[in-house]
Design an enzyme around this catalytic site. Sequence first.
Site, PDB file in Angstrom:
ATOM      1  N   LYS A 113       2.471  -3.282   7.265  1.00  0.00           N
ATOM      2  CA  LYS A 113       2.656  -3.474   5.819  1.00  0.00           C
ATOM      3  C   LYS A 113       4.097  -3.128   5.419  1.00  0.00           C
ATOM      4  O   LYS A 113       4.700  -3.798   4.586  1.00  0.00           O
ATOM      5  CB  LYS A 113       1.662  -2.612   5.018  1.00  0.00           C
ATOM      6  CG  LYS A 113       0.199  -3.010   5.160  1.00  0.00           C
ATOM      7  CD  LYS A 113      -0.125  -4.392   4.606  1.00  0.00           C
ATOM      8  CE  LYS A 113      -0.047  -4.481   3.101  1.00  0.00           C
ATOM      9  NZ  LYS A 113      -0.483  -5.828   2.627  1.00  0.00           N
TER      10      LYS A 113
ATOM     11  N   THR B 265       0.828  -1.211   0.000  1.00  0.00           N
ATOM     12  CA  THR B 265       0.000   0.000   0.000  1.00  0.00           C
ATOM     13  C   THR B 265       0.861   1.259   0.000  1.00  0.00           C
ATOM     14  O   THR B 265       1.999   1.242   0.500  1.00  0.00           O
ATOM     15  CB  THR B 265      -0.906  -0.001   1.252  1.00  0.00           C
ATOM     16  OG1 THR B 265      -1.406   1.311   1.485  1.00  0.00           O
ATOM     17  CG2 THR B 265      -0.134  -0.413   2.513  1.00  0.00           C
ATOM     18  N   ASP B 266       0.296   2.354  -0.510  1.00  0.00           N
ATOM     19  CA  ASP B 266       1.016   3.634  -0.460  1.00  0.00           C
ATOM     20  C   ASP B 266       1.155   4.144   0.974  1.00  0.00           C
ATOM     21  O   ASP B 266       1.947   5.046   1.244  1.00  0.00           O
ATOM     22  CB  ASP B 266       0.319   4.689  -1.339  1.00  0.00           C
ATOM     23  CG  ASP B 266      -1.102   5.015  -0.912  1.00  0.00           C
ATOM     24  OD1 ASP B 266      -1.626   4.366   0.020  1.00  0.00           O
ATOM     25  OD2 ASP B 266      -1.706   5.936  -1.510  1.00  0.00           O
ATOM     26  N   GLU B 267       0.387   3.541   1.902  1.00  0.00           N
ATOM     27  CA  GLU B 267       0.443   4.024   3.288  1.00  0.00           C
ATOM     28  C   GLU B 267       1.817   3.776   3.931  1.00  0.00           C
ATOM     29  O   GLU B 267       2.135   4.379   4.950  1.00  0.00           O
ATOM     30  CB  GLU B 267      -0.691   3.415   4.118  1.00  0.00           C
ATOM     31  CG  GLU B 267      -2.039   3.818   3.555  1.00  0.00           C
ATOM     32  CD  GLU B 267      -3.232   3.505   4.438  1.00  0.00           C
ATOM     33  OE1 GLU B 267      -3.101   3.523   5.662  1.00  0.00           O
ATOM     34  OE2 GLU B 267      -4.305   3.250   3.858  1.00  0.00           O
TER      35      GLU B 267
ATOM     36  N   TYR C 241      -1.274  -0.344  11.210  1.00  0.00           N
ATOM     37  CA  TYR C 241      -1.526  -1.007   9.918  1.00  0.00           C
ATOM     38  C   TYR C 241      -0.381  -0.731   8.947  1.00  0.00           C
ATOM     39  O   TYR C 241       0.235  -1.663   8.405  1.00  0.00           O
ATOM     40  CB  TYR C 241      -2.860  -0.531   9.312  1.00  0.00           C
ATOM     41  CG  TYR C 241      -2.992  -0.839   7.835  1.00  0.00           C
ATOM     42  CD1 TYR C 241      -3.092  -2.152   7.385  1.00  0.00           C
ATOM     43  CD2 TYR C 241      -2.992   0.185   6.865  1.00  0.00           C
ATOM     44  CE1 TYR C 241      -3.194  -2.449   6.023  1.00  0.00           C
ATOM     45  CE2 TYR C 241      -3.089  -0.101   5.513  1.00  0.00           C
ATOM     46  CZ  TYR C 241      -3.192  -1.402   5.095  1.00  0.00           C
ATOM     47  OH  TYR C 241      -3.278  -1.698   3.759  1.00  0.00           O
TER      48      TYR C 241
HETATM   49  P1  NAD Z   1      -9.914  -6.844   2.951  1.00  0.00           P
HETATM   50  O1  NAD Z   1      -9.813  -6.580   4.417  1.00  0.00           O
HETATM   51  O2  NAD Z   1     -11.165  -6.513   2.228  1.00  0.00           O
HETATM   52  O3  NAD Z   1      -9.631  -8.401   2.691  1.00  0.00           O
HETATM   53  C1  NAD Z   1      -8.613  -9.102   3.342  1.00  0.00           C
HETATM   54  C2  NAD Z   1      -8.858 -10.592   3.125  1.00  0.00           C
HETATM   55  O4  NAD Z   1      -7.779 -11.308   3.732  1.00  0.00           O
HETATM   56  C3  NAD Z   1     -10.147 -11.119   3.775  1.00  0.00           C
HETATM   57  O5  NAD Z   1     -10.823 -11.963   2.874  1.00  0.00           O
HETATM   58  C4  NAD Z   1      -9.663 -11.886   4.986  1.00  0.00           C
HETATM   59  O6  NAD Z   1     -10.505 -12.966   5.339  1.00  0.00           O
HETATM   60  C5  NAD Z   1      -8.311 -12.380   4.492  1.00  0.00           C
HETATM   61  N1  NAD Z   1      -7.380 -12.652   5.587  1.00  0.00           N
HETATM   62  C6  NAD Z   1      -7.084 -11.849   6.651  1.00  0.00           C
HETATM   63  N2  NAD Z   1      -6.214 -12.458   7.463  1.00  0.00           N
HETATM   64  C7  NAD Z   1      -5.935 -13.664   6.905  1.00  0.00           C
HETATM   65  C8  NAD Z   1      -5.093 -14.742   7.261  1.00  0.00           C
HETATM   66  N3  NAD Z   1      -4.352 -14.699   8.386  1.00  0.00           N
HETATM   67  N4  NAD Z   1      -5.055 -15.832   6.470  1.00  0.00           N
HETATM   68  C9  NAD Z   1      -5.805 -15.897   5.347  1.00  0.00           C
HETATM   69  N5  NAD Z   1      -6.627 -14.919   4.960  1.00  0.00           N
HETATM   70  C10 NAD Z   1      -6.683 -13.805   5.725  1.00  0.00           C
HETATM   71  O7  NAD Z   1      -8.647  -6.109   2.311  1.00  0.00           O
HETATM   72  P2  NAD Z   1      -8.501  -5.412   0.891  1.00  0.00           P
HETATM   73  O8  NAD Z   1      -8.957  -4.004   0.987  1.00  0.00           O
HETATM   74  O9  NAD Z   1      -9.055  -6.299  -0.165  1.00  0.00           O
HETATM   75  O10 NAD Z   1      -6.918  -5.375   0.760  1.00  0.00           O
HETATM   76  C11 NAD Z   1      -6.204  -6.457   0.177  1.00  0.00           C
HETATM   77  C12 NAD Z   1      -4.719  -6.140   0.176  1.00  0.00           C
HETATM   78  O11 NAD Z   1      -4.481  -4.951  -0.544  1.00  0.00           O
HETATM   79  C13 NAD Z   1      -4.156  -5.898   1.591  1.00  0.00           C
HETATM   80  O12 NAD Z   1      -2.879  -6.485   1.643  1.00  0.00           O
HETATM   81  C14 NAD Z   1      -4.068  -4.390   1.695  1.00  0.00           C
HETATM   82  O13 NAD Z   1      -3.030  -4.004   2.557  1.00  0.00           O
HETATM   83  C15 NAD Z   1      -3.777  -4.008   0.252  1.00  0.00           C
HETATM   84  N6  NAD Z   1      -4.231  -2.677  -0.179  1.00  0.00           N
HETATM   85  C16 NAD Z   1      -5.523  -2.284   0.027  1.00  0.00           C
HETATM   86  C17 NAD Z   1      -5.948  -1.032  -0.442  1.00  0.00           C
HETATM   87  C18 NAD Z   1      -7.380  -0.585  -0.287  1.00  0.00           C
HETATM   88  O14 NAD Z   1      -7.705   0.549  -0.648  1.00  0.00           O
HETATM   89  N7  NAD Z   1      -8.295  -1.412   0.198  1.00  0.00           N
HETATM   90  C19 NAD Z   1      -5.053  -0.197  -1.109  1.00  0.00           C
HETATM   91  C20 NAD Z   1      -3.731  -0.636  -1.301  1.00  0.00           C
HETATM   92  C21 NAD Z   1      -3.335  -1.884  -0.837  1.00  0.00           C
HETATM   93  P1  TYD Z   2     -10.436   4.381   4.935  1.00  0.00           P
HETATM   94  O1  TYD Z   2     -11.472   3.979   3.949  1.00  0.00           O
HETATM   95  O2  TYD Z   2     -10.445   3.763   6.305  1.00  0.00           O
HETATM   96  O3  TYD Z   2      -9.020   4.180   4.220  1.00  0.00           O
HETATM   97  P2  TYD Z   2      -7.532   4.635   4.696  1.00  0.00           P
HETATM   98  O4  TYD Z   2      -7.577   5.155   6.072  1.00  0.00           O
HETATM   99  O5  TYD Z   2      -6.773   3.347   4.614  1.00  0.00           O
HETATM  100  O6  TYD Z   2      -7.095   5.657   3.696  1.00  0.00           O
HETATM  101  O7  TYD Z   2     -10.521   5.957   5.144  1.00  0.00           O
HETATM  102  C1  TYD Z   2     -10.370   6.852   4.048  1.00  0.00           C
HETATM  103  C2  TYD Z   2     -10.403   8.258   4.610  1.00  0.00           C
HETATM  104  O8  TYD Z   2     -11.713   8.512   5.138  1.00  0.00           O
HETATM  105  C3  TYD Z   2      -9.450   8.483   5.775  1.00  0.00           C
HETATM  106  O9  TYD Z   2      -8.921   9.808   5.673  1.00  0.00           O
HETATM  107  C4  TYD Z   2     -10.313   8.378   7.004  1.00  0.00           C
HETATM  108  C5  TYD Z   2     -11.662   8.871   6.525  1.00  0.00           C
HETATM  109  N1  TYD Z   2     -12.854   8.263   7.184  1.00  0.00           N
HETATM  110  C6  TYD Z   2     -13.839   9.092   7.729  1.00  0.00           C
HETATM  111  O10 TYD Z   2     -13.753  10.334   7.662  1.00  0.00           O
HETATM  112  N2  TYD Z   2     -14.911   8.502   8.334  1.00  0.00           N
HETATM  113  C7  TYD Z   2     -15.041   7.156   8.425  1.00  0.00           C
HETATM  114  O11 TYD Z   2     -16.044   6.667   9.029  1.00  0.00           O
HETATM  115  C8  TYD Z   2     -14.025   6.315   7.848  1.00  0.00           C
HETATM  116  C9  TYD Z   2     -14.123   4.825   7.918  1.00  0.00           C
HETATM  117  C10 TYD Z   2     -12.958   6.929   7.225  1.00  0.00           C
END
Ligand code: NAD
Ligand code: TYD
Length: 341
Positions: free
Chosen positions: A159, A127-129, A155
């Site tokens: 990562k 992630t970019d985080e 988090y």
């Molecule tokens: P999500 O929380 O929707 O899904 C995570 C999945 O992983 C779930 O299905 C969960 O059951 C499974 N999981 C968790 N712990 C596990 C374990 N110990 N063993 C097996 N399975 C397990 O997450 P997401 O938003 O789909 O993100 C997926 C990946 O992409 C993550 O690595 C996250 O850091 C990365 N990512 C997410 C975003 C975003 O905007 N959501 C952006 C950049 C990177």
């Molecule tokens: P989120 O979807 O949790 O993603 P991330 O923190 O990983 O970027 O949140 C996106 C942005 O929205 C973040 O700046 C936090 C804000 N946010 C709210 O303002 N209210 C909310 O209830 C949530 C879940 C997030």
Amino acid sequence: MKKTIVVTGGAGFIGSNFVYHMLKKYPDYRIVCVDCLTYAGNLSTLKKALENPNFRFSKTNICDRKAIKELFEEEKPDIVVNFAAESHVDRSIETPELFLQTNVLGTETLMDVCRELNIPRYHQVSTDEVYGDLPLDRPDLFFTEKTPLHTSSPYSASKAGADLLVMAYVRTYKFPATISRCSNNYGPYHFPEKLIPLMIINALNDKPLPVYGDGKNVRDWLYVEDHCKAIDLIIHEGEIGEVYNVGGHNEMANIDIVKLILKELGKSEDLITFVEDRKGHDRRYAIDPTKIHTQLGWLPETKFENGIVKTIKWYLDHKDWWEEIISGEYQNYYEKMYGDK
Ligand code: NAD
Ligand code: TYD
């Protein structure tokens, strides 16, 4: 050529979109989803995939070395793509340990098994985080692959820890890995605790829309399908040992997204409620995707104005999917996190 690809975390948001992308684009590939189904994993998300003979689901924890080894010995994957993670910043502030276990030790376990079995390719979805945040008054600054890691939340620290471990394995063991660092995704199957689905669902239910702090925090949003296409390119054409940033230059302040959602749904802005800020809240994320564009030819295809409309429509058309989620354990989470805000 026919390949077997293990997708960990494939019952979550991005992993499931990746499963569907791969099954559609490569009808001769075998896709094996490894997911232990935490609160964020949902088997109903994979209902259509489960009807496909090229798809297998295995309910396995990525930290379970023995089970992972047995599965990989049986499936002999060509590529392992690791999406599995604890992914919600707010939860990481409550329970950091779980994040270290899954995100760091889970990654280590997968890589160790891959090494032991000589699996030819591993990809870490990051992630970019991991780069921390940028100031709001410097719109000229972006995260490149050379930006130092500088994390803010448990988090992002977990990562970053995993990324460092992947790079250490590349250097020490010549482990055949790549890493992608993507900006915030949005689209179908996004778990309702995250900003965009939470706001859509609360607006539909005429519930308050909890905006943290002043709502001016900026995220760089990318439609999930574009992220899946980037990973598809990296696992087929990326260079071992390289990191690729993925993002579409679509920066938006949270408050503007919330207002847009309300407008699209024809709901009043009176639903907006400013609540206590997230601890350590990152101000701005912004990706420079030059490397993946120039080296692999990737460009985002879905513009935010179209993607957000598609996403809202998806939530309107799939009420059964999210109603089932928000009627269960999620209620307790919501009360705990937002009850006294
Ligand atoms: P999500 O929380 O929707 O899904 C995570 C999945 O992983 C779930 O299905 C969960 O059951 C499974 N999981 C968790 N712990 C596990 C374990 N110990 N063993 C097996 N399975 C397990 O997450 P997401 O938003 O789909 O993100 C997926 C990946 O992409 C993550 O690595 C996250 O850091 C990365 N990512 C997410 C975003 C975003 O905007 N959501 C952006 C950049 C990177
Ligand atoms: P989120 O979807 O949790 O993603 P991330 O923190 O990983 O970027 O949140 C996106 C942005 O929205 C973040 O700046 C936090 C804000 N946010 C709210 O303002 N209210 C909310 O209830 C949530 C879940 C997030």
